[in-house]
Design an enzyme around this catalytic site. Sequence first.
Site, mmCIF file in Angstrom:
data_model
loop_
_atom_site.group_PDB
_atom_site.id
_atom_site.type_symbol
_atom_site.label_atom_id
_atom_site.label_comp_id
_atom_site.label_asym_id
_atom_site.label_seq_id
_atom_site.Cartn_x
_atom_site.Cartn_y
_atom_site.Cartn_z
ATOM 1 N N ARG A 242 127.081 -58.234 72.344
ATOM 2 C CA ARG A 242 127.192 -58.203 73.797
ATOM 3 C C ARG A 242 128.005 -56.974 74.191
ATOM 4 O O ARG A 242 129.023 -56.656 73.551
ATOM 5 C CB ARG A 242 127.876 -59.459 74.347
ATOM 6 C CG ARG A 242 127.005 -60.705 74.386
ATOM 7 C CD ARG A 242 125.865 -60.594 75.406
ATOM 8 N NE ARG A 242 125.051 -61.793 75.469
ATOM 9 C CZ ARG A 242 123.941 -62.015 74.750
ATOM 10 N NH1 ARG A 242 123.511 -61.098 73.905
ATOM 11 N NH2 ARG A 242 123.263 -63.123 74.907
ATOM 12 N N GLU A 271 124.840 -53.491 81.452
ATOM 13 C CA GLU A 271 123.378 -53.486 81.262
ATOM 14 C C GLU A 271 122.619 -54.250 82.342
ATOM 15 O O GLU A 271 121.443 -53.978 82.586
ATOM 16 C CB GLU A 271 123.008 -54.038 79.876
ATOM 17 C CG GLU A 271 123.289 -55.519 79.688
ATOM 18 C CD GLU A 271 122.834 -56.019 78.306
ATOM 19 O OE1 GLU A 271 123.257 -55.444 77.297
ATOM 20 O OE2 GLU A 271 122.055 -56.985 78.265
ATOM 21 N N HIS A 303 118.620 -53.740 74.770
ATOM 22 C CA HIS A 303 118.740 -55.163 74.404
ATOM 23 C C HIS A 303 117.407 -55.722 73.894
ATOM 24 O O HIS A 303 116.792 -56.592 74.534
ATOM 25 C CB HIS A 303 119.246 -55.985 75.607
ATOM 26 C CG HIS A 303 119.953 -57.243 75.199
ATOM 27 N ND1 HIS A 303 121.025 -57.751 75.878
ATOM 28 C CD2 HIS A 303 119.735 -58.107 74.181
ATOM 29 C CE1 HIS A 303 121.432 -58.872 75.308
ATOM 30 N NE2 HIS A 303 120.654 -59.110 74.264
#
Length: 347
Positions: A242, A271, A303
Amino acid sequence: MKIAVFSAQPYDRQFLDEANEQLFSSKGSNETSFELIYHNSPLSLETAPLAAGASAVCAFVNDQLDAATLSSLHANGTRAILLRCAGFNNVDLGAAERLNLFVANVPAYSPEAVAEYAVALLLTLNRRTHRAFNRVREGNFNLNGLMGFTVHGKTVGIVGTGKIGLATARILKGFGCRLLAYDPFTVPAFKELGEYVDLDTLLSESDVVSLHCPLMESTRNLINSTTLAKIKQGAILVNTSRGGLIDTPAVITALKERRLGGLALDVYDQESSLFYLDRSSEIIHDDYFSRLMTFPNVIMTGHQGFFTVEALREISEVTLRNMEAFATGTPCKNDLVGGKGVLSPRP
Ligand code: NAD
């Protein structure tokens, strides 16, 4: 029963529709499948009204499930939150519990997919295959600037030896690496591969540090100016966990000072305002992101560590099985708060 699916991409529709059909065809009964209503937009307080009339909301990593959004969803009749991901740092679980919402995630859907991706990022950054690819397409076969190091024999520090960290350790063991790990909860499976040490020792001895712990208040900015000062000179940092685990300004300073030898990211603190959409015609206002993109020793992807056929199939199937458990009032092992909603006959 209606499920409002937010941040829905074409692949989400494909795999969820397939799982929905499969779940109900396998029953061979007259039961009708779930009614999946897809919304391209991410979930936020502003978009929550789109879920009006849906018993459940299906959300992804960057959807906002804070207290205000959960209250709005609840007021419009939503009783279940189905996370089609493992991480749940974007959900206010306390608020969900107070609202008696059912919240379930997909805790393991191919840890190997993310582990393989972490290693792919490491190898790409180290051997500059992304740059070599572009050079060869331009007819440039010069090797200057493409030199990496042999991974075999290097020390890799794994921060978090859960499912993904362990899968990453197993792959790197096969590469012939010395493995160190830091995790407040040790597992015997890692002890067969390497050695647990404290975080400072891991940072000071590892040529590569790979992050695999969840984002919680205690792990936010785990990589900051203090921990970066302890990292081995020239080490490569890989983050597929993360973005919030890394203090971005501090990491930029460490790159500028050449303390950090390279940075490979699949996740990024900010993000949610960038990833999963084509922004190639927009002006990007995130100056930290823009600065990161100027370094020759930084690579970032949007991601996608989870993004394999096997993982998407598993995510979709488990998400709908979580919904089925909620709808029928049967215990759900992926239930994160024990909320019962109103549809469940459970006591
Ligand atoms: P997991 O729960 O199996 O393992 C997490 C491990 O981190 C546990 O062993 C836990 O004890 C450990 N941990 C907790 N606090 C720690 C700390 N302060 N320092 C070190 N370790 C600590 O989770 P997992 O399935 O291995 O997933 C790890 C993370 O990967 C998830 O939290 C998620 O954020 C991320 N993820 C990313 C993608 C992607 O597409 N890039 C996909 C899935 C998961």
